[in-house]
Design a protein around this motif. Structure first.
Motif, short mmCIF file in Angstrom:
data_model
loop_
_atom_site.label_atom_id
_atom_site.label_comp_id
_atom_site.label_asym_id
_atom_site.label_seq_id
_atom_site.Cartn_x
_atom_site.Cartn_y
_atom_site.Cartn_z
N ALA A 111 0.90 -1.09 -0.09
CA ALA A 111 -0.02 0.14 -0.10
C ALA A 111 0.73 1.41 0.00
O ALA A 111 0.37 2.12 -0.52
N ARG A 112 1.93 1.10 0.65
CA ARG A 112 2.88 2.65 0.83
C ARG A 112 3.32 2.58 -0.66
O ARG A 112 3.69 3.87 -0.98
N ARG A 113 3.68 1.60 -1.32
CA ARG A 113 4.05 1.75 -2.59
C ARG A 113 3.29 2.38 -3.62
O ARG A 113 3.60 2.99 -4.35
N GLN A 114 1.84 2.39 -3.24
CA GLN A 114 0.66 3.16 -4.02
C GLN A 114 0.52 4.37 -3.30
O GLN A 114 -0.59 4.97 -3.75
N GLY A 115 1.33 4.83 -2.53
CA GLY A 115 1.34 6.34 -1.95
C GLY A 115 0.43 6.43 -0.50
O GLY A 115 0.39 7.43 -0.15
N TRP A 116 0.00 5.44 -0.13
CA TRP A 116 -0.64 5.14 1.15
C TRP A 116 0.06 5.38 2.36
O TRP A 116 1.17 4.62 2.51
N GLY A 117 -0.39 6.04 3.17
CA GLY A 117 0.00 5.94 4.74
C GLY A 117 -0.87 4.85 5.46
O GLY A 117 -2.04 4.53 4.95
N ILE A 118 -0.56 4.30 6.37
CA ILE A 118 -1.10 3.12 6.82
C ILE A 118 -1.49 3.24 8.47
O ILE A 118 -0.77 3.62 9.20
N ALA A 119 -2.90 3.61 9.01
CA ALA A 119 -3.20 3.58 10.29
C ALA A 119 -4.01 2.47 10.54
O ALA A 119 -4.56 1.62 9.94
N LEU A 120 -3.81 2.05 11.79
CA LEU A 120 -4.58 0.76 12.56
C LEU A 120 -5.61 1.41 13.34
O LEU A 120 -5.32 2.28 14.39
N ARG A 121 -6.94 1.03 13.04
CA ARG A 121 -8.17 1.41 13.96
C ARG A 121 -8.75 0.39 14.91
O ARG A 121 -8.25 -0.81 14.64
N GLY A 122 -9.26 0.71 15.79
CA GLY A 122 -10.04 -0.20 16.70
C GLY A 122 -9.31 -0.61 17.88
O GLY A 122 -9.59 -1.70 18.63
N LEU A 123 -8.34 0.49 18.25
CA LEU A 123 -7.62 0.46 19.69
C LEU A 123 -8.46 1.08 20.74
O LEU A 123 -8.55 2.31 20.46
N THR A 124 -9.09 0.22 21.57
CA THR A 124 -9.85 0.68 22.62
C THR A 124 -9.36 0.38 24.06
O THR A 124 -8.22 -0.47 24.08
N ALA A 125 -9.82 0.77 25.05
CA ALA A 125 -9.73 -0.01 26.29
C ALA A 125 -9.74 -1.24 26.59
O ALA A 125 -8.81 -1.89 27.13
N THR A 126 -10.64 -1.75 25.81
CA THR A 126 -10.95 -3.28 26.10
C THR A 126 -9.92 -4.11 25.00
O THR A 126 -9.40 -4.93 25.67
N SER A 127 -9.59 -3.48 23.91
CA SER A 127 -8.58 -4.43 23.15
C SER A 127 -7.16 -4.27 23.64
O SER A 127 -6.40 -5.15 23.66
N LEU A 128 -6.97 -3.12 24.31
CA LEU A 128 -5.75 -2.78 24.61
C LEU A 128 -5.32 -3.30 25.93
O LEU A 128 -4.12 -3.58 26.59
N ALA A 129 -6.52 -3.71 26.62
CA ALA A 129 -6.36 -4.37 27.92
C ALA A 129 -5.45 -5.86 27.75
O ALA A 129 -4.81 -6.28 28.94
N TRP A 130 -5.59 -6.23 26.52
CA TRP A 130 -4.64 -7.65 26.29
C TRP A 130 -3.97 -7.69 24.90
O TRP A 130 -3.31 -8.61 24.74
N LEU A 131 -4.04 -6.60 24.43
CA LEU A 131 -3.38 -6.57 23.06
C LEU A 131 -1.87 -5.88 22.96
O LEU A 131 -1.73 -5.12 24.01
N HIS A 132 -1.10 -6.69 22.36
CA HIS A 132 0.26 -5.93 22.47
C HIS A 132 0.42 -5.30 20.98
O HIS A 132 0.98 -5.83 20.10
N PRO A 133 0.12 -4.02 20.99
CA PRO A 133 0.23 -3.23 19.55
C PRO A 133 1.63 -3.11 19.25
O PRO A 133 1.73 -3.02 17.84
N GLY A 134 2.60 -3.16 20.06
CA GLY A 134 4.10 -3.02 19.48
C GLY A 134 4.54 -4.11 18.52
O GLY A 134 5.44 -4.03 17.73
N ALA A 135 3.58 -5.41 18.41
CA ALA A 135 3.93 -6.16 17.32
C ALA A 135 3.68 -5.88 16.03
O ALA A 135 4.03 -6.73 15.00
#
Lengths: 239, 397
Positions: free
Chosen positions: A150-174
């Motif tokens: 996608a970056r090759r097509q000019g896009w920046g990339i963002a990840l949505r859906g990070l909330t208090a609920t998901s961040l309680a057990w998700l490791h976004p650094g991965a």
């Protein structure tokens, strides 16, 4: 927006599928555009992105029935793909009036898209960032591959859906998108932020000054939510 | 990890495989020893399995056997009969007898035929080729091959197609598409696979081919999820009968999150004896968990209160870094084996080992279809395995 005459004839063909009915609704009714504002202490606020999102509540209301969540999310993907097509048209001719100015001014856009829009090779204009749903990162290796393409097509990339609920057990650094979109709440755990660079965080859902303060203290610089909608809507426009 | 070590891991797994006939196992052991010691050997492979059936019988067969016979009777060479009919002979260099027999075949056969059925290999340099040949002879290579992809459905999946598929589902018999297999304990050097729990998994692609023949379910992921929920509810309805529940043992049930909140699940749950509940693991995929984290958190609380166990179904090592299984409340990790998993000894493999549960009884390496997977799993600390190869070994044990 004028209703195309073709719509009347199509509507006569029974039974119209949900996709067709949704496709006939004007984009302006189905897409919300909200400001993401850069707040740096000691400097005037500035527009960072216009965040374009399919509005699920508006879709549900327009279809006038209680569709299951997965069906609404399916239709929202269709709206996002329509929006992407419309953004590709010269001078924003196919865009709803309220978004046309942004398209003509070449404002940086953050667009909620399904991963398949990028897999299909959509090309971005300068300053466009694709906001991808959390489940597209279920296999971080596949996510990284998609992001590279996608970056090759000019896009920046963002990840949505990070909330208090998901961040309680998700490791976004991965995962390594350009931006992490965090939905603010008082329950947002501090330890989840530790692995993230605050300069890569877009803090949405900031409805109060307390939310802004929470983010500013943690060196977050870009904010969205009711507290910012008011700023953008003030007389004089979006700085 | 060097290629040599990788070969050795495969060899160890092959040598211990109860699948192997004694000749195949001995040949694998011989290859392993040449790799370990560096002693050179020459090898002739006669791939009778590559011949058309007519040439494998009667007169032709007798001619081939007659040409091979000197290798069987000589003390200088050792012969191995592989289960698929292929023949192998090994001789120490300069391997004059091997060369003579090879010459004989090359003179008798046309060049194309000779190239197809005769191979001359050098050990230990070509150990990997020999191991591949043994795997093929044992039927492991064909097991490992993916089934031929079905003709791609052309049409985009729509809500109208979903309604049609749901109607077809109501009348479809899913039982032939419900696969039941066992996760087994398998220790290095240990005996036959010991069944530990049963996994009941629907062949989703097979069901889709039956009830949605003209559409590609992947073209609309949310509709695919909705269809998956409908299929799960049908499966649960089938399980929610006294006779079906009575037949349940310690099991792993892969389900979508929405299905665990359905009326069918509630009926199943009401029939399930309390003691069996703690032996039921409900498996969610990482994608399912991330599709709706709020629903997952809610389902997790509900299922744990009722004593069910939770399993994370992961297909990639990196997934376990993103979703630390214990922090996310999973009792088990089910990792699907594939060639894409990190090679032993790499930093990625060490990171995966750190992300896996500490206890071997809380992780299973699934979709094991070749001995290399078992060798890899053992090194990574797995003792529980499932998949076609494990099933085959369990049934033949």
């Amino acid at each position: 927006m004028p209703t195309p005459s073709a719509a009347t004839t199509v509507r006569l063909a029974p039974p119209a599928s949900l996709e067709r009915r949704a496709g006939l609704l004007p984009l302006g009714r189905l897409v919300a555009g909200r400001p993401l504002v850069r707040l740096v202490p000691g400097a005037p606020p500035g527009m960072a992105f216009l965040h374009l999102q399919p509005d699920m509540a508006a879709m549900a209301a327009a279809l006038g029935g209680a569709a299951p969540g997965d069906i609404l999310r399916h239709l929202a993907e269709g709206t996002a793909l329509r929006l992407l097509d419309a953004l590709g048209e010269a001078e924003g001719a196919a865009l709803p009036a309220q978004l046309r100015a942004a398209a003509v001014d070449k404002a940086p856009l953050l667009i909620d898209l399904p991963p398949r829009a990028l897999a299909a090779g959509a090309v971005a204009s300068s300053g466009w960032v694709a906001s991808l749903p959390l489940h597209s990162a279920a296999d971080p290796e596949a996510f990284a591959t998609l992001a590279i393409a996608a970056r090759r097509q000019g896009w920046g990339i963002a990840l949505r859906g990070l909330t208090a609920t998901s961040l309680a057990w998700l490791h976004p650094g991965a995962i390594a998108p350009d931006w992490f979109i965090l939905d603010w709440s008082e329950a947002l755990p501090d330890n989840a932020l530790r692995s993230l660079d605050p300069e890569r965080i877009l803090l949405t859902g900031c409805d109060t000054d307390a939310a802004l303060d929470w983010g500013l203290v943690r060196n977050i610089r870009i904010f969205g939510g009711a507290a910012l909608d008011a700023w953008a809507a003030r007389p004089g426009g979006d700085a | 990890m060097s290629a040599l070590q990788a070969d050795r891991a495969v060899l160890n797994a092959l040598v211990r495989s109860p699948l192997g006939t004694s000749d195949a196992v001995e040949l694998a052991a011989l290859v392993r020893d040449t790799v370990a010691s560096g002693v050179e050997r020459e090898m002739l492979v006669l791939r009778l399995s590559a011949l058309p059936p007519a040439l494998r019988r009667g007169h032709h067969r007798r001619l081939l056997e007659a040409a091979w016979a000197p290798l069987r009777s000589s003390a200088r060479s050792r012969c191995f009969d592989l289960p698929n009919g292929d023949l192998c002979a090994v001789e120490a260099p300069p391997a004059h007898l091997l060369a003579q027999v090879r010459e004989l075949f090359l003179r008798t056969l046309d060049a194309e035929g000779a190239a197809r059925i005769i191979r001359h290999l050098h050990l230990p340099a070509e150990a990997a080729v020999v191991i591949a040949a043994i795997e093929q002879a044992l039927g492991l290579a064909s097991l490992a091959e993916a089934p031929p992809p079905p003709a791609l459905p052309a049409e985009t999946f729509t809500t109208t197609a979903l309604s049609g598929a749901e109607r077809a589902l109501a009348m479809a018999d899913l039982s032939p598409m419900l696969r039941t297999f066992w996760a087994c304990r398998l220790d290095p050097g240990g005996g036959a696979p010991l069944p530990v729990w049963e996994e009941r998994r629907i062949d989703f692609a097979g069901v889709c081919a039956a009830i949605l023949p003209l559409h590609d379910p992947d073209s609309a992921p949310w509709l695919r999820r909705q269809l998956r929920t409908a299929i799960d509810r049908r499966i649960l309805a089938g399980l929610a009968r006294p006779d079906a529940v009575g037949g349940l043992r310690t099991s792993l049930l892969p389900l979508g999150i929405a299905a665990t909140g359905s009326a069918e699940f509630a009926r199943f749950d009401a029939l399930l004896p309390a003691m069996l509940r703690g032996r039921m693991a409900i498996a969610f995929t990482a994608e399912e968990v991330l599709s709706d984290p709020d629903a997952f958190t809610e389902a997790r609380a509900r299922l744990r209160t009722k004593q069910y166990r939770l399993a994370l179904d992961a297909r990639s090592a990196a997934t376990l870094a993103l979703i630390p299984s214990e922090a996310a409340g999973f009792d088990l990790v089910r990792l699907a084996w594939s060639e894409a998993l990190p090679a032993l000894g790499t930093p990625e493999a060490r990171a995966l080992a750190d992300a896996l549960p500490l206890a071997a009884d809380r992780m299973v390496l699934a979709e094991v279809d070749r001995p290399a997977a078992i060798a890899w799993g053992w090194e990574m600390g797995f003792r529980l395995f499932s998949g076609r190869l494990i099933e085959k070994r369990r049934l033949s044990a």
